[in-house]
Design a protein around this motif. Structure first.
Motif, PDB file in Angstrom:
ATOM      1  N   VAL A 212       0.834  -1.206   0.000  1.00 52.77           N
ATOM      2  CA  VAL A 212       0.000   0.000   0.000  1.00 52.77           C
ATOM      3  C   VAL A 212       0.866   1.252   0.000  1.00 52.77           C
ATOM      4  CG1 VAL A 212      -1.645   1.337   1.361  1.00 52.77           C
ATOM      5  CG2 VAL A 212      -1.971  -1.116   1.088  1.00 52.77           C
ATOM      6  N   LYS A 213       1.910   1.255   0.783  1.00 52.10           N
ATOM      7  CA  LYS A 213       2.815   2.408   0.847  1.00 52.10           C
ATOM      8  C   LYS A 213       3.457   2.680  -0.509  1.00 52.10           C
ATOM      9  CE  LYS A 213       6.804   4.189   3.420  1.00 52.10           C
ATOM     10  NZ  LYS A 213       7.797   3.873   4.474  1.00 52.10           N
ATOM     11  N   LYS A 214       3.878   1.611  -1.185  1.00 47.95           N
ATOM     12  CA  LYS A 214       4.504   1.760  -2.484  1.00 47.95           C
ATOM     13  C   LYS A 214       3.495   2.269  -3.517  1.00 47.95           C
ATOM     14  CE  LYS A 214       7.715   1.595  -5.520  1.00 47.95           C
ATOM     15  NZ  LYS A 214       8.822   2.550  -5.451  1.00 47.95           N
ATOM     16  N   ARG A 216       0.865   4.095  -2.990  1.00 46.37           N
ATOM     17  CA  ARG A 216       0.599   5.517  -2.726  1.00 46.37           C
ATOM     18  C   ARG A 216       1.705   6.395  -3.294  1.00 46.37           C
ATOM     19  NH1 ARG A 216      -1.469   5.272   3.589  1.00 46.37           N
ATOM     20  NH2 ARG A 216      -3.635   4.661   3.144  1.00 46.37           N
ATOM     21  N   ALA A 217       2.937   5.947  -3.128  1.00 49.88           N
ATOM     22  CA  ALA A 217       4.066   6.708  -3.678  1.00 49.88           C
ATOM     23  C   ALA A 217       3.990   6.766  -5.202  1.00 49.88           C
ATOM     24  CB  ALA A 217       5.381   6.068  -3.236  1.00 49.88           C
ATOM     25  N   LEU A 219       1.243   6.514  -7.002  1.00 57.67           N
ATOM     26  CA  LEU A 219       0.107   7.355  -7.368  1.00 57.67           C
ATOM     27  C   LEU A 219       0.482   8.832  -7.289  1.00 57.67           C
ATOM     28  CD1 LEU A 219      -2.889   7.615  -8.060  1.00 57.67           C
ATOM     29  CD2 LEU A 219      -3.398   7.531  -5.613  1.00 57.67           C
ATOM     30  N   HIS A 220       1.176   9.206  -6.234  1.00 60.45           N
ATOM     31  CA  HIS A 220       1.605  10.599  -6.086  1.00 60.45           C
ATOM     32  C   HIS A 220       2.541  11.001  -7.227  1.00 60.45           C
ATOM     33  CE1 HIS A 220       2.740  14.328  -4.109  1.00 60.45           C
ATOM     34  NE2 HIS A 220       4.003  14.010  -4.298  1.00 60.45           N
ATOM     35  N   GLU A 223       0.524  11.373 -10.485  1.00 54.43           N
ATOM     36  CA  GLU A 223      -0.252  12.619 -10.509  1.00 54.43           C
ATOM     37  C   GLU A 223       0.634  13.816 -10.815  1.00 54.43           C
ATOM     38  OE1 GLU A 223      -2.161  12.697  -6.742  1.00 54.43           O
ATOM     39  OE2 GLU A 223      -3.891  11.497  -7.402  1.00 54.43           O
TER      40      GLU A 223
END
Length: 588
Positions: A212-214, A216-217, A219-220, A223
């Motif tokens: 999940v942490k990876k 999110r990184a 996705l950021h 974007e």
């Protein structure tokens, strides 16, 4: 006497001894609980045997009884057999009936299920998106990259090697495919192989928090990349819109060369006496694009009921003056009249008279347009289009000066196509208004607050932020009313107050909204349909019934970034067999 008694005793012993021995043996052979029953049975059996014995002794009875017994036995056997057959037949009938019912039920169920199955398959085929497998492959690539970036995977060299191989295979299979039909046959095998490798990765890495942490990184990061790419796309689109295609750059050069080979007597247009006749239909067209101006004139004349009553006043800049004249000398618009003027010849238009001309020539304005890294300094790149530096763009605010002897004129932009006869516009009563235009309040971004700075008290006190905007591109102007209401002075007043661009950004629509505030008469929307230069979803019916269609936006029909489905409305008014177009390789 003694001898007789001895003989009788021996006889009794001889008779009774077997009976006792038999009884003892029989008693030992059967359970005790049966003793009374079998004693009675033995008595009955003895009686019956006696009778049978007597019957057996009679030969006639034996034969009769045997015959009856055989007949009865045969009858019983036949009855049993018949009964068995009947039972068997009945049982078979029941089984057959049951089987038929089951078969019928099963067939009925299958018959009911089969269409449902077919319908479900059809529904599945219809609901499944055409890029379903493409998305699966892309999702697999994302998962694989996540696994490769996790620390737990780095210790497993074999798995890392396998996963990298799968990534390369999927990338090759995916290629530039946008839908499933574009994928090669081997794509399904690559999909399954990658699925197996990902399953191994799931067994190796079961720490959901790390995944999940990876994600999110990632996705950021995605974007942020998307934001940068959008900004670059906007800048490049604006740059493309400002750039003239090679063919359209060649055309004015070729025409200019040809123009200066003509004699002075060959450089004049016919019917010049019609230029100031107020009874005719006069058009104002300000452009530096020869081919675009030609389309406007051609499309208008094509749909005019009386072409000889239409007069086109074209104003261009010094660079394109000879080319514009040469085009219409070589391609006269039928019986219509054409005039081509050079804006440099308007001696009254100078910086002492026009505040906008003074501003356009200022160093601050030039720096605003041409300083480096402007893409990173202003998000509204459309306001930085150098076309706003051209006085041609602002000449629309000086129509009474350009046409001092006319009382009405129809202003047309050079990115429009005329589809109906426009002579009816001159008969519309503007009710004392100066400008007749189609309102654009159906879309929120065409209201006043999108163009004017309402944080400035000069704007907020004088205008309504939710007021309907209107469109330039096709406007009927009452020049008599313009002169009576002194509209040019109104324009100058507001233009001077906006010297630092605090009231509005640059362009002609914001000062137009201000100058003609409460002086604009709304025309029926079918006269002018906009959006063909930026909106691919313009209603087709609206386009077909429109008198004028407008390619406002960056995607002009003469550029490569045009919207293809709208381009034909423009190209059908261009004769691509014309000599100058063929020499410059301008093709449809």
């Amino acid at each position: 006497m003694k001898t007789r008694n001895l003989v009788v005793g021996m006889l009794c012993a001889t008779v009774l001894a077997p009976i006792l021995i038999f009884t003892s043996t029989f008693k030992d052979s059967y359970p005790s609980s049966w003793s009374w029953e079998h004693k009675s049975a033995r008595v009955l059996s003895a009686t019956t045997n006696g009778l049978d014995q007597s019957k057996t002794d009679n030969p006639i009875r034996q034969v009769t009884d045997l015959t009856k017994t055989q007949i009865n036995k045969h009858a019983d056997q036949e009855q049993i057999k018949a009964s068995d057959n009947h039972i068997s037949a009945h049982h078979s009938q029941i089984l057959d009936t049951k089987h038929q019912q089951e078969s019928s039920l099963t067939y009925g169920v299958l018959e009911k299920k089969e269409p449902t199955k077919i319908n479900n398959e059809k529904q599945t085929e219809q609901t499944t998106p055409p890029d379903f497998r493409v998305r699966q492959l892309k999702d697999q690539l994302i998962k694989a990259k996540v696994y490769l970036s996790l620390p737990a995977m780095r210790n497993n060299a074999n798995f890392v090697r396998e996963l990298r191989l799968r990534i390369k295979e999927v990338q090759r299979a995916l290629g530039d495919a946008t839908k499933d039909s574009d994928l090669p046959r081997i794509a399904n095998d690559r999909l399954k192989a990658m699925e197996q490798s990902l399953a191994k990765g799931k067994q190796i890495q079961d720490d959901c928090a790390a995944v999940v942490k990876k994600l999110r990184a990632m996705l950021h990061s995605t974007e942020e990349q998307l934001r940068v790419h959008k900004k670059q796309t906007l800048f490049l689109t604006q740059l493309t819109a400002k750039t003239l295609p090679k063919g359209l750059h060649c055309l004015p050069l070729r025409l200019t060369t040809e123009y200066y080979t003509l004699n002075s007597s060959q450089r004049h247009f016919p019917n010049q006496e019609k230029l100031e006749d107020p009874r005719l239909f006069h058009y104002a067209l300000f452009s530096d694009n020869v081919l675009a101006a030609a389309v406007v004139v051609n499309s208008t004349v094509t749909h005019a009921k009386h072409p000889s009553n239409h007069v086109f006043h074209i104003v261009t800049d010094r660079l394109n003056y000879a080319a514009m004249r040469m085009w219409f000398l070589a391609n006269p618009p039928g019986r219509a009249t054409v005039q081509v003027q050079n804006i440099e010849e308007f001696t009254w238009l100078n910086s002492s008279y026009s505040p906008v001309l003074k501003q356009l020539n200022s160093q601050s304005m030039i720096d605003y347009y041409f300083r480096a890294h402007r893409a990173n300094s202003d998000s509204n790149l459309k306001f930085r289009n150098p076309k706003y530096l051209s006085i041609l763009n602002h000449l629309r605010f000086y129509l009474p000066e350009v046409f001092p002897r006319l009382n009405k004129v129809l202003f047309l932009d050079d990115d429009v196509v005329v589809q109906k006869d426009l002579s009816g516009l001159w008969s519309i009563d503007l009710k004392g208004k100066v400008n007749g235009a189609v309102e654009t309040c159906g879309e929120t971004f065409h209201r006043f607050d999108r163009y004017l700075n309402f944080s400035n008290p000069l704007i907020s006190k004088n205008f309504d932020p939710r007021a309907c905007g209107w469109a330039y591109g096709m406007n009927i102007f009452d020049l008599d009313e313009w002169r009576r209401q002194n509209i040019t002075d109104v324009y100058h007043t507001w233009q001077k107050m906006n010297h630092d661009r605090q009231l509005w950004k640059l362009g002609t629509l914001p000062p137009g909204l201000i100058t003609f505030w409460k002086r604009t008469y709304p025309l029926d929307r079918f006269w002018h349909v906009l959006g063909l230069g930026y909106n691919p979803s313009v209603n087709q019916r609206d386009i077909e019934r429109a008198a004028v269609i407008h390619y406002n936006g960056n995607m002009k029909p003469w550029l490569e970034i045009n919207i293809p489905k709208y381009r034909n409305y423009w190209t059908k008014h261009v004769d691509y067999d014309q000599l100058y177009l063929r020499e410059c390789n301008i093709n449809p």
